[in-house]
Design a protein around this motif. Sequence first.
Motif, short mmCIF file in Angstrom:
data_model
loop_
_atom_site.label_atom_id
_atom_site.label_comp_id
_atom_site.label_asym_id
_atom_site.label_seq_id
_atom_site.Cartn_x
_atom_site.Cartn_y
_atom_site.Cartn_z
N SER A 1 0.71 -1.05 -0.09
CA SER A 1 0.10 -0.01 -0.14
C SER A 1 0.85 1.33 -0.08
CB SER A 1 -0.84 -0.18 1.32
OG SER A 1 -1.40 1.29 1.41
N TRP A 2 0.57 2.34 -1.04
CA TRP A 2 1.26 3.42 -1.00
C TRP A 2 0.98 4.24 0.40
CZ3 TRP A 2 -0.62 5.89 -6.17
CH2 TRP A 2 -0.02 5.05 -7.03
N ALA A 3 -0.49 4.07 0.91
CA ALA A 3 -0.89 4.89 2.04
C ALA A 3 -0.10 4.42 3.37
CB ALA A 3 -2.43 4.82 1.99
N THR A 4 -0.10 3.03 3.53
CA THR A 4 0.26 2.48 4.80
C THR A 4 1.71 1.77 4.87
OG1 THR A 4 -0.64 0.57 4.58
CG2 THR A 4 -2.14 2.45 5.45
N GLY A 5 2.04 1.54 3.82
CA GLY A 5 3.23 0.58 3.56
C GLY A 5 2.74 -0.82 3.87
N GLU A 6 1.89 -1.15 4.42
CA GLU A 6 1.35 -2.35 4.44
C GLU A 6 1.29 -3.45 3.49
OE1 GLU A 6 0.76 -3.62 8.10
OE2 GLU A 6 1.79 -1.89 8.62
N LEU A 7 1.52 -4.67 3.87
CA LEU A 7 1.34 -5.61 2.49
C LEU A 7 -0.43 -5.86 2.26
CD1 LEU A 7 2.85 -7.59 0.69
CD2 LEU A 7 2.59 -9.30 2.48
N VAL A 8 -0.45 -5.65 0.95
CA VAL A 8 -2.17 -6.08 0.60
C VAL A 8 -2.11 -7.27 -0.17
CG1 VAL A 8 -4.01 -4.82 -0.58
CG2 VAL A 8 -2.63 -3.55 0.66
N SER A 9 -2.89 -8.21 0.45
CA SER A 9 -3.18 -9.48 -0.62
C SER A 9 -4.59 -9.65 -1.12
CB SER A 9 -2.45 -10.55 0.14
OG SER A 9 -3.03 -10.84 1.49
N ASP A 10 -4.67 -10.42 -2.19
CA ASP A 10 -6.08 -10.88 -2.65
C ASP A 10 -5.82 -12.19 -2.94
OD1 ASP A 10 -8.49 -10.64 -2.98
OD2 ASP A 10 -8.41 -8.85 -3.96
N SER A 11 -7.03 -12.96 -3.11
CA SER A 11 -6.97 -14.21 -3.54
C SER A 11 -8.37 -14.39 -4.36
CB SER A 11 -6.84 -15.17 -2.56
OG SER A 11 -6.87 -16.42 -2.97
N PHE A 12 -8.37 -15.25 -5.28
CA PHE A 12 -9.57 -15.42 -5.97
C PHE A 12 -9.47 -16.98 -6.62
CE2 PHE A 12 -7.17 -13.83 -9.39
CZ PHE A 12 -7.76 -14.53 -10.63
N SER A 13 -10.47 -17.64 -6.83
CA SER A 13 -10.70 -18.84 -7.73
C SER A 13 -11.46 -18.43 -9.18
CB SER A 13 -11.59 -19.78 -7.17
OG SER A 13 -10.79 -20.31 -5.86
N PRO A 14 -10.82 -18.76 -10.17
CA PRO A 14 -11.47 -18.52 -11.50
C PRO A 14 -12.68 -19.28 -11.61
CG PRO A 14 -9.09 -19.28 -11.91
CD PRO A 14 -9.39 -19.31 -10.35
#
Length: 179
Positions: free
Chosen positions: A166-179
């Motif tokens: 994240s630009w704002a917080t510096g925290e790692l942002v993750s996401d996951s999905f199944s097609p």
Amino acid sequence: MWWRSFVLMAAMLGELVGASAGEPGSFGYPVPQEPNQVFFLQRSMNSNTIVYAANMDAAGKLSRREPIKVYWRRYNDNGEKKNLSFAEDRFAFGVVAKPMPGEANAFRIIIRPYPDRSAVLRVVNGRPRLEAKLRGQEVQLISAFLHLEGEGSMPKVAKVDVWGRSWATGELVSDSFSP
């Protein structure tokens, strides 16, 4: 059957929904540390990794002709660097770069099969970065991991994990999905 690779590439540079487990490089594979690397893609099939690296000159300017290079780091073959095949470049992992209007040294990066999905490659404080939205947040993209099921040249995509910072917080942002 190239659409299975397309799903990953569309997700990588688009806004996703859901949650993810793990962290970049947490799957036991080598994490590439290439010069000017802005993103990498790994798959559960093997440790071979696709690297996206900014193509910069000595003055820190992105190449107007080819601002981003995409290639394999073949960890299964002693870490050999290898170009994508024509089909991989044109139909799965290759990109098109368009200069950003009114912004020097920045390019909109578009995945060839998905012209509506994009990220921005720019140089900030002398370092290249690939920027996009992930879970509604502006992030610097880091990596993606493709979980595959089955064997052969076209295994099934079971799940995709994507990470950015994240630009704002510096925290790692993750996401996951199944097609």
